[in-house]
Enzyme design. Sequence first.
Site, PDB file in Angstrom:
ATOM      1  N   LYS A  77      -4.513   4.351  -5.884  1.00 40.29           N
ATOM      2  CA  LYS A  77      -4.390   4.107  -4.444  1.00 40.29           C
ATOM      3  C   LYS A  77      -5.611   4.690  -3.730  1.00 40.29           C
ATOM      4  CE  LYS A  77      -0.989   4.902  -0.673  1.00 40.29           C
ATOM      5  NZ  LYS A  77       0.312   5.507  -0.317  1.00 40.29           N
ATOM      6  N   SER A 152       3.717   2.310   1.800  1.00 40.05           N
ATOM      7  CA  SER A 152       2.318   2.038   2.025  1.00 40.05           C
ATOM      8  C   SER A 152       1.505   1.765   0.758  1.00 40.05           C
ATOM      9  CB  SER A 152       1.690   3.231   2.743  1.00 40.05           C
ATOM     10  OG  SER A 152       1.718   4.386   1.925  1.00 40.05           O
ATOM     11  N   SER A 176       6.777   5.754   0.136  1.00 42.27           N
ATOM     12  CA  SER A 176       5.688   4.815  -0.154  1.00 42.27           C
ATOM     13  C   SER A 176       5.428   4.513  -1.620  1.00 42.27           C
ATOM     14  CB  SER A 176       4.389   5.308   0.473  1.00 42.27           C
ATOM     15  OG  SER A 176       4.380   4.963   1.837  1.00 42.27           O
TER      16      SER A 176
HETATM   17  N1  GLN Z   1       6.856   4.239   5.741  1.00 42.33           N
HETATM   18  C1  GLN Z   1       6.700   5.637   6.022  1.00 42.33           C
HETATM   19  C2  GLN Z   1       5.679   5.833   7.096  1.00 42.33           C
HETATM   20  O1  GLN Z   1       5.250   4.887   7.632  1.00 42.33           O
HETATM   21  C3  GLN Z   1       6.336   6.373   4.762  1.00 42.33           C
HETATM   22  C4  GLN Z   1       4.937   6.208   4.348  1.00 42.33           C
HETATM   23  C5  GLN Z   1       4.595   6.949   3.116  1.00 42.33           C
HETATM   24  O2  GLN Z   1       5.466   7.352   2.343  1.00 42.33           O
HETATM   25  N2  GLN Z   1       3.315   7.198   2.955  1.00 42.33           N
HETATM   26  O3  GLN Z   1       5.295   6.912   7.412  1.00 42.33           O
END
Ligand code: GLN
Length: 483
Positions: A77, A152, A176
């Site tokens: 990532k 994400s 995420s």
């Molecule tokens: N969807 C969550 C956010 O927008 C979690 C994102 C993540 O785990 N990086 O913050």
Amino acid sequence: MITNLTAAELSRQLKDRQLSAIEVAEAFLDRIETTDSNYGAYLLVDRKGALAAAERAQKLIDADASGPLTGVPIAIKDNMSTEGVETTCASKILKGYVPPFDATVVERCKAAGMVMLGKTNLDEFAMGTSTENSAFQLTRNPWDTTRSPGGSSGGSAAAVAAELAPLSLGSDTGGSIRQPAALCGIVGYKPTYGRVSRYGLIAFGSSLDQIGPFARTVEDAALLAETISGHDPLDSTSLAAPPIRPKFDNVNLKGKRVALPKELLADANAPAVTREVEKAIEALRREGVIFEEISLPSIQYGVTTYYIIAPAEASSNLARFDGIRFGPRSEGEGHIGVVERTRAEGFGHEVKSRIMIGTYALSAGYYDAYYLRAQQVRAKMQMEFAEAFHKFDAILSPTSPVTAFKIGELSGDPMALKLLDYCTIPANMGGMPGISLNCGFDDGGLPVGLQLLGAPMEDEKLLEMARGVEQVLRDARRRPPLA
Ligand code: GLN
């Protein structure tokens, strides 16, 4: 076909000299070149670096000095620092930034002889649930390319589901890793907070962030977890614990006690998600798993609390991006002018809104009302979970209340997107390990994810159970209709 082998199988064939590391790397690089335009999983492909790493891996194999993942490719990532390879967090503010060092996880993958193929797409600074917040490109779900892979870590999930890498790394602050794994029909595992070093992970919410693997099987996820975990003196929150090393020889689900929190098995979940998770519960019950419905009332405050704590930490972490130290710089008047223009032009909408919310929640007068209160709720949630783990081996729920949604379908509704993390956020609040694996399909053939949560530090036990569950739900393994 090389690209649909699991990491364990690749490893075996590499050791038996049925395949060479170069051949394996080339197979993935060629497949990325010919098909990734359909998925947009990668932001950067490092062909030269990958082939050089494959040559080094082959030397280790030839010298009988290889480990379990030597010569196995991996995608990273793009919020993890990679020495000499551009690292952007899918943000304009880091476009062109080339880190002078490797994140600990990257260094450990390299030391194990793994072959890094490239960097994968994400929501800008990992803020999002659909990968649509990337400043650079969309990523598409391999099961249906009109749909989101989740986020994400959508690029890392799509790469593994589309067989553009056997393994990848993601980061999980509120879900995420697990949510995109669920939407892409693969395994995604967030270890206990502190068991995998965050050194070199570009921080979002430091008390919540955790790096973990994506894979197509629990065994593969465990192999990668073992490689990246273990104490790291460079991360002050790293735990003095040995690497994660589950034992899969004698997995037995009989007599295991699993809690079903009613707050997570609510009517708000899509009917097909409920149906498939209930089918999985029935199948596990027949194997001797003992289920009990429980209540963890503070779960209902999870999303609200998260959206105080995560932006608060983000607002502080992202202060370092000022155009002076990293990445591109905008023209402006004086120091303040440069910083203002750089941040105005460099950050996207979602990131700016989180910085503003976080700054507000931490400001004098509001700190007690928001941040402190959120921390109290967090502590309460941890207590409720700790009590549940006295009695139960694991907690089971859906991973995501919905299957993959259409690209653009929810982008105008930030609240709806944020609520999708309902089932995943508690694990980050409590530092618990959590894993998502596929348990079935909705009527449109889209994957449904099942989440298992374990007590903090009991990663081995969680992975062993997940392996058992995977065996029971074997029918849930299908391949997407790939290009
Ligand atoms: N969807 C969550 C956010 O927008 C979690 C994102 C993540 O785990 N990086 O913050």
